[in-house]
Scaffold this motif. Structure first.
Motif, mmCIF file in Angstrom:
data_model
loop_
_atom_site.group_PDB
_atom_site.id
_atom_site.type_symbol
_atom_site.label_atom_id
_atom_site.label_comp_id
_atom_site.label_asym_id
_atom_site.label_seq_id
_atom_site.Cartn_x
_atom_site.Cartn_y
_atom_site.Cartn_z
ATOM 1 N N ASP A 3 2.606 -15.065 -4.853
ATOM 2 C CA ASP A 3 1.499 -14.449 -4.140
ATOM 3 C C ASP A 3 1.968 -12.959 -3.493
ATOM 4 O OD1 ASP A 3 -0.046 -16.529 -4.654
ATOM 5 O OD2 ASP A 3 0.350 -17.811 -2.923
ATOM 6 N N ILE A 4 3.229 -12.988 -3.290
ATOM 7 C CA ILE A 4 3.791 -11.811 -2.490
ATOM 8 C C ILE A 4 3.760 -10.677 -3.631
ATOM 9 C CG2 ILE A 4 5.941 -10.761 -1.575
ATOM 10 C CD1 ILE A 4 6.478 -13.453 -0.157
ATOM 11 N N VAL A 5 4.131 -11.076 -4.511
ATOM 12 C CA VAL A 5 4.234 -10.187 -5.919
ATOM 13 C C VAL A 5 2.984 -9.769 -6.182
ATOM 14 C CG1 VAL A 5 4.434 -9.983 -8.277
ATOM 15 C CG2 VAL A 5 6.116 -11.204 -6.996
ATOM 16 N N ASP A 6 1.905 -10.684 -6.121
ATOM 17 C CA ASP A 6 0.259 -10.158 -6.236
ATOM 18 C C ASP A 6 -0.094 -9.089 -5.103
ATOM 19 O OD1 ASP A 6 0.105 -11.740 -8.533
ATOM 20 O OD2 ASP A 6 -0.586 -13.395 -7.425
ATOM 21 N N VAL A 7 0.149 -9.666 -3.976
ATOM 22 C CA VAL A 7 -0.062 -8.702 -2.932
ATOM 23 C C VAL A 7 0.752 -7.261 -2.955
ATOM 24 C CG1 VAL A 7 -0.899 -10.295 -1.529
ATOM 25 C CG2 VAL A 7 1.244 -9.409 -1.215
ATOM 26 N N ARG A 8 1.900 -7.233 -3.355
ATOM 27 C CA ARG A 8 2.499 -5.995 -3.625
ATOM 28 C C ARG A 8 2.050 -5.205 -4.853
ATOM 29 N NH1 ARG A 8 8.912 -7.982 -3.092
ATOM 30 N NH2 ARG A 8 8.793 -7.930 -0.639
ATOM 31 N N THR A 9 1.535 -6.087 -5.902
ATOM 32 C CA THR A 9 1.121 -5.241 -6.958
ATOM 33 C C THR A 9 -0.339 -4.598 -6.650
ATOM 34 O OG1 THR A 9 2.008 -6.937 -8.548
ATOM 35 C CG2 THR A 9 0.285 -5.433 -9.323
ATOM 36 N N LYS A 10 -0.841 -5.128 -5.921
ATOM 37 C CA LYS A 10 -2.485 -4.584 -5.405
ATOM 38 C C LYS A 10 -2.175 -3.395 -4.526
ATOM 39 C CE LYS A 10 -6.649 -5.553 -2.693
ATOM 40 N NZ LYS A 10 -7.446 -6.254 -2.043
ATOM 41 N N LEU A 11 -1.011 -3.497 -3.595
ATOM 42 C CA LEU A 11 -0.734 -2.358 -2.934
ATOM 43 C C LEU A 11 -0.146 -1.235 -3.505
ATOM 44 C CD1 LEU A 11 0.041 -1.360 0.124
ATOM 45 C CD2 LEU A 11 2.331 -2.311 -0.241
ATOM 46 N N LEU A 12 0.704 -1.295 -4.512
ATOM 47 C CA LEU A 12 1.160 -0.335 -5.583
ATOM 48 C C LEU A 12 0.085 0.124 -6.430
ATOM 49 C CD1 LEU A 12 4.468 -1.909 -6.374
ATOM 50 C CD2 LEU A 12 4.258 0.175 -5.005
ATOM 51 N N ALA A 13 -0.848 -0.668 -6.630
ATOM 52 C CA ALA A 13 -1.945 -0.035 -7.481
ATOM 53 C C ALA A 13 -2.732 0.789 -6.481
ATOM 54 C CB ALA A 13 -2.875 -1.314 -7.963
ATOM 55 N N ILE A 14 -3.034 0.445 -5.186
ATOM 56 C CA ILE A 14 -3.970 1.340 -4.382
ATOM 57 C C ILE A 14 -3.190 2.531 -4.339
ATOM 58 C CG2 ILE A 14 -4.789 1.512 -1.908
ATOM 59 C CD1 ILE A 14 -5.312 -1.585 -1.993
ATOM 60 N N ALA A 15 -1.706 2.431 -4.017
ATOM 61 C CA ALA A 15 -1.186 3.622 -3.756
ATOM 62 C C ALA A 15 -1.099 4.713 -5.183
ATOM 63 C CB ALA A 15 0.431 3.388 -3.328
ATOM 64 N N ILE A 16 -1.074 3.961 -6.390
ATOM 65 C CA ILE A 16 -1.100 4.954 -7.622
ATOM 66 C C ILE A 16 -2.191 5.476 -7.726
ATOM 67 C CG2 ILE A 16 -1.055 4.811 -9.823
ATOM 68 C CD1 ILE A 16 1.357 2.652 -9.460
ATOM 69 N N LEU A 17 -3.594 4.675 -7.577
ATOM 70 C CA LEU A 17 -4.898 5.140 -7.963
ATOM 71 C C LEU A 17 -5.363 6.178 -6.606
ATOM 72 C CD1 LEU A 17 -6.375 1.887 -9.324
ATOM 73 C CD2 LEU A 17 -5.686 3.708 -10.540
#
Length: 552
Positions: free
Chosen positions: A228-242
Motif C-alpha cells: 500500500d505504501i508503494v502504491d501511494v508513493r507511486t501515485k505521489l510520483l505520478a502527480i509530480a511527473i504529470l
C-alpha cells in the motif's frame, strides 16, 4: 588345508577392503582439491572491455568533434546577426503542441512514470512470497548403506526411504505426516532380510511466544501495508511527473514569447540605427548617434542568443518528459505551444483547500500506513518478550515383516502403536534484548506520530503559500498589463522626441529596453499564473484537468 583356504579368503577380503578404502580416500581428496583454490570469474567480451576501460581516463579535443571547419569570430558574428534578423528554418520543421496533447503523451510514454509503475507489481510479488510461508511441503528421501558385522566379514545392506508432507499452521505450530520404511539384507546364510514400515504424525504448537494467527501472519500484513505504501508513493510520483508536464509546457511558452520579444527588440535597434544614419546624413544629428545606435544593437544580440538557448533547454526538457517518437532529444525540432494562458481572478477558500489537501495528499496516507506497520511491530515485539513454551505430540504405528509389502500391509493391523506427548519451556533470565526491541518499536511509533504532525503542518503551510502565490501572480498580471501600456507610450514619445532632435539614440534604446522588460514581465506573469495553479493543485494532492487518471 581348510585353514589355509580360510586364511586366503580372509586375505582376499582384507585386500579388497583396503582397495575400496584407497579409492574412497582418492575420491574425497579429489573433491577437496576441486572445492579449494581461488575462484575464477569469467567475463563476457563486452564486460571485459568495460573493465579494461575503467583504469584509463580518455582525453578529447573538441575541435576534432566539429562537423565543419571552425570559423573565426568576425565571420561567425556576421552570420549570427543575419540569422537573428531572419531565423533559418530548422532542418526537421516544427511541431505544434497543445497542453492536453502534452499531458496525454507524458501519461503514455514518460519513462520516469513507467519506471515507478513497476514498483506496485514488485510489491505484489512480495505479498505473494510472504503468503507462501503456509504452503504445504512434500518431502522425500532415500538412502543406502553397507556395514560390516564383526570380524567375520559379514555385511548388512540397508535401504531406507521416507516420504510425507509438512504443514505450517497459522496458529504458530506445524503438522507433519510421514511414511518411513526400510529394508535390511544380511549376507549371512542364517539371517534373512527384515523390512519395517511406519506411519508417523507429529504436531508442534507454540503456546506463548510465537503463538496465534496475528503473530504468525505478521509478515504478510507487513507486506500488504508495504505494498500500500508503494502504491501511494507511486501515485505521489505520478502527480509530480504529470504536474511537471504543465510546468515545463508553460516555461517553454514563456521562453518562446521571450524570444519573440528579444527578436523584436533587435529589429527596433536596427530601425534606430537606420534612423540615426539618415539623421546624420541629413546633418541633423552628430555622428556619435550612429555609435550609440550600434552599441545598442550589439547589446540586443546577446539577449537574443540567451533567449534562444533558453528555448532549446525547455524544448529538450519537454521532449524528455513526453518521450514521443517524433520528438527525439538529439534532433532540432521547434515545439510551438499553442495553448494560451487563461488567467481569471479567483476568490479561493484556503481553509477548504487545506482540508482537501490533508485528505488527498499521499504523504499523509503513507504515514498512516507507516503507523499501522509500527503498531504491528509493537505487537510482535511484545509477543517476543514472552517465554518460549512449546507443546509436542507424536504418534507412530510401526510394523515389521520379512518383506516390504508385508510390513506395509501390517501397518493398519498388526503394528506397534507409539504415543508421545511433551511440553518444553525456555525462559530468558533478564530478557533485556526483547524488552529493548519492544521499547525501540514503541519509540519508532512515537517518532512517526510526531512526523505525521510535522507533515500536516507543512502541508498547511504549502497550501497557504500556493494560494498566496496564485493571488500574487494575478496581481502581477494586472500590474504587467499597465506596465506594457505605459512603457509602449513612453517608447513612442522618446522616438518622436528623437526625430525632433530632443533625445539621443541612447534614450530611445533605453525606452525600448523598458518596453521589452515590461513585455517580459507580462509574459512571465501569465506563465507563472498557470504554473501557480499547477502547484496549488499539487499541494492539494490533485492534478489540473478534467476527469480521473488511472495510473495502474
Amino acid at each position: 588345508m581348510s585353514t589355509l583356504i580360510h586364511d586366503g579368503k580372509c586375505a582376499e577380503k582384507n585386500e579388497s577392503i583396503h582397495v575400496r578404502r584407497g579409492r574412497t580416500e582418492c575420491l574425497l581428496l579429489a573433491l577437496l582439491l576441486a572445492g579449494c583454490g581461488r575462484p575464477q570469474v569469467q567475463r563476457t567480451a563486452e564486460l571485459e572491455a568495460l573493465a579494461a576501460r575503467s583504469g584509463e581516463i580518455e582525453r578529447v579535443q573538441l575541435k576534432d568533434q566539429s562537423r565543419s571547419e571552425p570559423v573565426s569570430i568576425e565571420r561567425a558574428t556576421e552570420e549570427l546577426a543575419a540569422r537573428v534578423v531572419e531565423p533559418n528554418a530548422v532542418p526537421h520543421g516544427a511541431v505544434e503542441l497543445t497542453l492536453e496533447e502534452a499531458r496525454a503523451a507524458a501519461l503514455t510514454n514518460n519513462l520516469d512514470l513507467k519506471f515507478h509503475l513497476v514498483g506496485p507489481s514488485i510489491a505484489e510479488q512480495s505479498v505473494d512470497e510472504e503468503r507462501a510461508k503456509f504452503e504445504w511441503t512434500f518431502f522425500g528421501s532415500a538412502g543406502y548403506s553397507r556395514s560390516e558385522l564383526g570380524d567375520e566379514g559379514n555385511t548388512v545392506s540397508m535401504q531406507s526411504y521416507d516420504t510425507g508432507v509438512a504443514i505450517p499452521l497459522q496458529t504458530g505450530g506445524s503438522l507433519q505426516a510421514g511414511l518411513p520404511f526400510s529394508r535390511a539384507d544380511y549376507d549371512a546364510d542364517d539371517i534373512g532380510g527384515v523390512s519395517s514400515a511406519a506411519v508417523s504424525v507429529s504436531y508442534i504448537q507454540s503456546l506463548l511466544r510465537g503463538a496465534g494467527t496475528r503473530i504468525n501472519t505478521h509478515s504478510i500484513r507487513i507486506a500488504v501495508y508495504e505494498k500500500d505504501i508503494v502504491d501511494v508513493r507511486t501515485k505521489l510520483l505520478a502527480i509530480a511527473i504529470l504536474g511537471n508536464v504543465d510546468i515545463v509546457y508553460w516555461q517553454l511558452y514563456a521562453a518562446r514569447r521571450e524570444l519573440d520579444v528579444r527578436r523584436e527588440q533587435y529589429k527596433l535597434a536596427e530601425d534606430q540605427l537606420d534612423h540615426a544614419r539618415r539623421k546624420v546624413e541629413a546633418g541633423s544629428a552628430p555622428k556619435i548617434e550612429i555609435v550609440r545606435a550600434e552599441a545598442g544593437l550589439a547589446g540586443r544580440l546577446e539577449d537574443v542568443i540567451n533567449a534562444e538557448t533558453s528555448v532549446r533547454d525547455r524544448e529538450r526538457e519537454l521532449k524528455r518528459i513526453l518521450n514521443r517518437d517524433d520528438l527525439p532529444l538529439g534532433v532540432e525540432i521547434d515545439i510551438l505551444p499553442t495553448s494560451e494562458p487563461e488567467p481569471i481572478g479567483l476568490d479561493l477558500d484556503a481553509e477548504a483547500i487545506v482540508a482537501a489537501a490533508l485528505d488527498n495528499r499521499m504523504e499523509t496516507a503513507e504515514l498512516e500506513l507507516r503507523l499501522a506497520v509500527d503498531e504491528l511491530n509493537v505487537e510482535l515485539a511484545r509477543n517476543r518478550t514472552l517465554p518460549d513454551v512449546t507443546f509436542d505430540y507424536r504418534y507412530a504405528a510401526t510394523a515389521r515383516s520379512g518383506s516390504l509389502g508385508g510390513a506395509l500391509g501390517d501397518i493398519g493391523g498388526d503394528s506397534l502403536q507409539d504415543h508421545a506427548v511433551g511440553i518444553s519451556a525456555v525462559i530468558p533470565l533478564g530478557n533485556r534484548a526483547a524488552q529493548a526491541r519492544l521499547q525501540r518499536a514503541r519509540l519508532e511509533k512515537v517518532r512517526d506520530q510526531i512526523d505525521r504532525d510535522r507533515l500536516r503542518q507543512s502541508i498547511r503551510q504549502e497550501v497557504y503559500n500556493a494560494v498566496d502565490e496564485l493571488r500574487q501572480n494575478w496581481r502581477r498580471i494586472l500590474a504587467a498589463e499597465q506596465g506594457v501600456v505605459t512603457a509602449y507610450r513612453d517608447y513612442k514619445v522618446e522616438q518622436s522626441q528623437f526625430q525632433l532632435g530632443k533625445r539621443t539614440s541612447t534614450d530611445v534604446l533605453l525606452s525600448a529596453s523598458r518596453l521589452a522588460d515590461a513585455q517580459s514581465r507580462r509574459i512571465r506573469a501569465f506563465a507563472e499564473y498557470e504554473i501557480a495553479q499547477v502547484r496549488l493543485a499539487r499541494a492539494s494532492g490533485t492534478l489540473l484537468g478534467l476527469g480521473r487518471l488511472q495510473i495502474r
